[in-house]
Design an enzyme around this catalytic site. Structure first.
Site, PDB file in Angstrom:
ATOM      1  N   LYS A 287      40.138  31.109  53.890  1.00 52.67           N
ATOM      2  CA  LYS A 287      39.574  32.453  53.828  1.00 52.67           C
ATOM      3  C   LYS A 287      40.548  33.463  54.418  1.00 52.67           C
ATOM      4  O   LYS A 287      41.350  33.113  55.279  1.00 52.67           O
ATOM      5  CB  LYS A 287      38.275  32.513  54.678  1.00 52.67           C
ATOM      6  CG  LYS A 287      37.082  31.816  54.085  1.00 52.67           C
ATOM      7  CD  LYS A 287      35.877  31.950  55.020  1.00 52.67           C
ATOM      8  CE  LYS A 287      34.653  31.240  54.464  1.00 52.67           C
ATOM      9  NZ  LYS A 287      34.142  31.783  53.216  1.00 52.67           N
ATOM     10  N   ARG A 367      27.569  23.542  49.381  1.00 54.02           N
ATOM     11  CA  ARG A 367      26.848  22.800  48.336  1.00 54.02           C
ATOM     12  C   ARG A 367      27.212  21.313  48.372  1.00 54.02           C
ATOM     13  O   ARG A 367      26.437  20.479  47.939  1.00 54.02           O
ATOM     14  CB  ARG A 367      27.129  23.432  46.964  1.00 54.02           C
ATOM     15  CG  ARG A 367      28.564  23.384  46.541  1.00 54.02           C
ATOM     16  CD  ARG A 367      28.881  24.391  45.442  1.00 54.02           C
ATOM     17  NE  ARG A 367      29.000  25.755  45.952  1.00 54.02           N
ATOM     18  CZ  ARG A 367      29.226  26.830  45.199  1.00 54.02           C
ATOM     19  NH1 ARG A 367      29.354  26.717  43.892  1.00 54.02           N
ATOM     20  NH2 ARG A 367      29.337  28.024  45.747  1.00 54.02           N
TER      21      ARG A 367
HETATM   22  N1  BES Z   1      29.861  30.167  54.061  1.00 53.46           N
HETATM   23  C1  BES Z   1      30.306  30.775  52.864  1.00 53.46           C
HETATM   24  C2  BES Z   1      29.354  31.822  52.314  1.00 53.46           C
HETATM   25  C3  BES Z   1      29.137  33.054  53.142  1.00 53.46           C
HETATM   26  C4  BES Z   1      29.779  34.224  52.831  1.00 53.46           C
HETATM   27  C5  BES Z   1      28.245  33.043  54.190  1.00 53.46           C
HETATM   28  C6  BES Z   1      29.543  35.360  53.566  1.00 53.46           C
HETATM   29  C7  BES Z   1      28.027  34.177  54.926  1.00 53.46           C
HETATM   30  C8  BES Z   1      28.668  35.341  54.614  1.00 53.46           C
HETATM   31  C9  BES Z   1      30.467  29.704  51.784  1.00 53.46           C
HETATM   32  O1  BES Z   1      30.845  28.458  52.229  1.00 53.46           O
HETATM   33  C10 BES Z   1      31.550  30.172  50.881  1.00 53.46           C
HETATM   34  O2  BES Z   1      32.656  30.267  51.322  1.00 53.46           O
HETATM   35  N2  BES Z   1      31.207  30.463  49.643  1.00 53.46           N
HETATM   36  C11 BES Z   1      32.145  30.941  48.688  1.00 53.46           C
HETATM   37  C12 BES Z   1      31.931  30.174  47.395  1.00 53.46           C
HETATM   38  C13 BES Z   1      33.018  30.403  46.380  1.00 53.46           C
HETATM   39  C14 BES Z   1      34.295  29.758  46.839  1.00 53.46           C
HETATM   40  C15 BES Z   1      32.569  29.818  45.071  1.00 53.46           C
HETATM   41  C16 BES Z   1      31.902  32.423  48.481  1.00 53.46           C
HETATM   42  O3  BES Z   1      30.751  32.847  48.488  1.00 53.46           O
HETATM   43  O4  BES Z   1      32.893  33.151  48.364  1.00 53.46           O
HETATM   44 MN    MN Z   2      32.917  28.238  52.475  1.00 51.57          MN
END
Ligand code: BES
Ligand code: MN
Ligand code: ZN
Length: 513
Positions: A287, A367
């Site tokens: 990230k 997931r």
């Molecule tokens: N933990 C994150 C989602 C999230 C985003 C929680 C903002 C709280 C605030 C999750 O694991 C994630 O990174 N999701 C990705 C999925 C994508 C790679 C398909 C996302 O939402 O960007």
């Molecule tokens: Mn994630």
């Protein structure tokens, strides 16, 4: 905060501040119609003390509007705080929560340490739900995420008295009050967990905290790690944890209703599955640095389930409940999984082999852990499932910090959630599932892939989970935008919210036999 229920005349209560609610009794809709503030108490001493200021027009009894009087005439209290609830014909448990929260958050920074609250007398709101809402909000709004702030240790309200007029339905008030304390303390337990940073709350420590809570409230608990994941062939869950020096934790808490006998129990078995990523760096698909510190709250789903279990153990509904929490840290490392890797999820209970998953993005890790968590809950005999997860940024884009996203493969099960929301006051907005979303997660080289492209990200993530929920009635709550508040709400300080605890509890109670 110490809370206490007393049956007495509020005017006689000795306290630093007595809080009463006021509604606007004006029923005319014309724009020139003046507000008519009306105190929601029949205590005539309070009415006289407030009469002058209420007729002055300074206070309109708008929702969460406050007015403070010092040395109110004839009252044993040092101050009288009047809090508005808006239209007095529309007092709800939720407006009581907001008003009590407003009162507590008003007095906290002013150094006031003892508060009494006059239970509102409003025809449309029964005293049971009203007492529950009041004490719930007092405990929830007193909480601040100040565990690590040495300068802010002493800002709590020490003493909260809920004052119910003598002669009212004492039995209903007692029950409402007792439930409110349990629910709020359970939600605050969830908030404490969510507030903990990644270095203070590893999966192992989350397991210890869950087990300690279980011991305290009388739940059966089992906490497993790497070996058990391998034994159960939880390839999806393990793939997330393999890149971290911290071992994963698989936490299973079981609640059995009084007189439960496995041989004769015919009722539903509810499965509460939580995403417990104690820190989400994104893994190899790392990230950006901005706001990454907030990814400590990526275990908010598991905190909601543990909080709900804490309340369930004390409220004791007549239904069996099993909670499965899948906790790991998502890190980049020499051993971390890579985009393109293929993982095999846990085999299904009917002997069907686990699904193969092509990893497109290691940041879509929630997931993966939930896939095996859902399969395991079904293997343990759960007949109905609910999961909570901070799963997608897409859900936050869609709904903002207002509503969680709700998904379900079963109308009856979802209807029970909607009913639960009317009690909890939390907001969940239903979003779609469907074959079209499944198309987006088909893989060329495996059964499915772990991301579905740019569009409809909350739904493609939920569709991925549905593969593992199968035909078991199931609800998925995407709480990514709700587990951590950027701004203070009337009865929840900004930071960890404990969102979901109250709704999940009420959903569970709706299955009582
Ligand atoms: N933990 C994150 C989602 C999230 C985003 C929680 C903002 C709280 C605030 C999750 O694991 C994630 O990174 N999701 C990705 C999925 C994508 C790679 C398909 C996302 O939402 O960007
Ligand atoms: Mn994630
Ligand atoms: Zn995550």
């Amino acid at each position: 905060m110490k809370t206490e229920l007393v049956f007495a005349t509020p005017a006689g209560i000795e306290t630093e501040v007595l809080v009463v609610l006021a509604g606007d009794a004006q029923t005319e809709k014309s724009p020139d119609a003046k507000p008519q503030p009306l105190l929601l108490t029949s205590d005539t001493t309070i009415q006289s003390a407030a009469a002058a200021v209420l007729t002055s027009g300074e206070f309109k009894a708008g929702a969460n509007e406050t007015l403070l009087l010092h040395a109110p005439a004839g009252l044993a209290a040092k101050r009288l705080l009047i809090v508005g609830v808006g239209k007095s014909a529309k007092v709800t448990a939720h407006s009581v929560r907001s008003a009590v929260g407003t009162a507590i958050r008003f007095v906290k920074p002013r150094g006031i340490r003892s508060v009494a609250f006059a239970l509102p007398e409003a025809a449309e709101l029964p005293v049971g739900p009203s007492s529950r809402a009041a004490v719930e909000a007092a405990l929830l709004s007193d909480y601040d995420p100040d565990t690590y702030r040495s300068d802010r240790k002493d800002l709590s309200v020490y003493d909260f008295k809920l004052v119910a007029p003598a002669g009212t339905d004492a039995a209903a008030i007692n029950v409402g009050y007792a439930e409110g304390v349990i629910v709020a303390e359970s939600q605050n337990f969830a908030r404490e967990l969510v507030n903990e940073p990644g270095n203070k709350l590893t999966p192992t420590i989350l397991g210890q905290r869950a087990a300690a809570m279980a011991e305290k409230v009388g739940l059966k608990s089992e906490v497993y790690s790497t070996e058990k994941l391998h034994e159960l062939k939880m390839g999806a869950f393990w793939s997330v944890s393999q890149g971290s020096a911290e071992p994963p934790a698989l936490i299973v808490l079981t609640y059995e209703p009084e007189g439960y006998d496995a041989a004769t129990y015919k009722g539903p078995v509810l499965g509460l599955v939580g995403k417990g990523i104690t820190f989400d760096t994104g893994g190899i698909s790392i990230k950006p640095a901005e706001k990454m510190e907030l990814m400590k709250y990526d275990m908010g789903g598991s905190a909601a389930m543990l909080g709900a279990m804490c309340a369930i153990a004390q409220i004791k509904p007549k239904v069996k409940v099993i909670s499965v929490v899948c906790s790991a840290e998502n890190m980049p490392d020499g051993k971390a999984q890579k985009p393109g890797d293929v993982q095999i999820a846990m085999p299904f209970k009917d002997g069907k082999p686990g699904k193969s998953i092509e990893i497109i993005n290691t940041d879509a890790e929630g997931r993966l852990v939930l896939a095996d968590g859902l399969t395991y809950a079904r293997q343990l005999g759960c007949t109905h499932l609910i999961d909570a997860a901070t799963l997608t940024g897409a859900c936050v884009v869609a709904l903002g910090p207002v509503s969680a996203g709700g998904f379900s493969n079963d109308e009856e099960t979802y209807a029970k959630l909607n009913q639960a929301l009317t009690i909890s006051g939390e907001k969940v907005w239903r979003l779609p599932l469907g074959d079209e979303y499944y198309e987006a997660i088909r893989s060329d080289i495996a059964d499915i892939k772990n991301t579905g492209g740019r569009w409809g990200g909350a739904s493609t993530a939920a569709q991925f989970l549905q593969v593992f929920a199968g035909d078991t009635p199931w609800i998925h709550l995407d709480i990514a935008g709700m587990a951590w508040y950027e701004d203070t709400k009337p009865f929840i300080a900004k930071g960890p919210s404990g969102f979901g605890v109250r709704s999940i509890l009420e959903w569970v109670r709706s299955y009582e036999s």
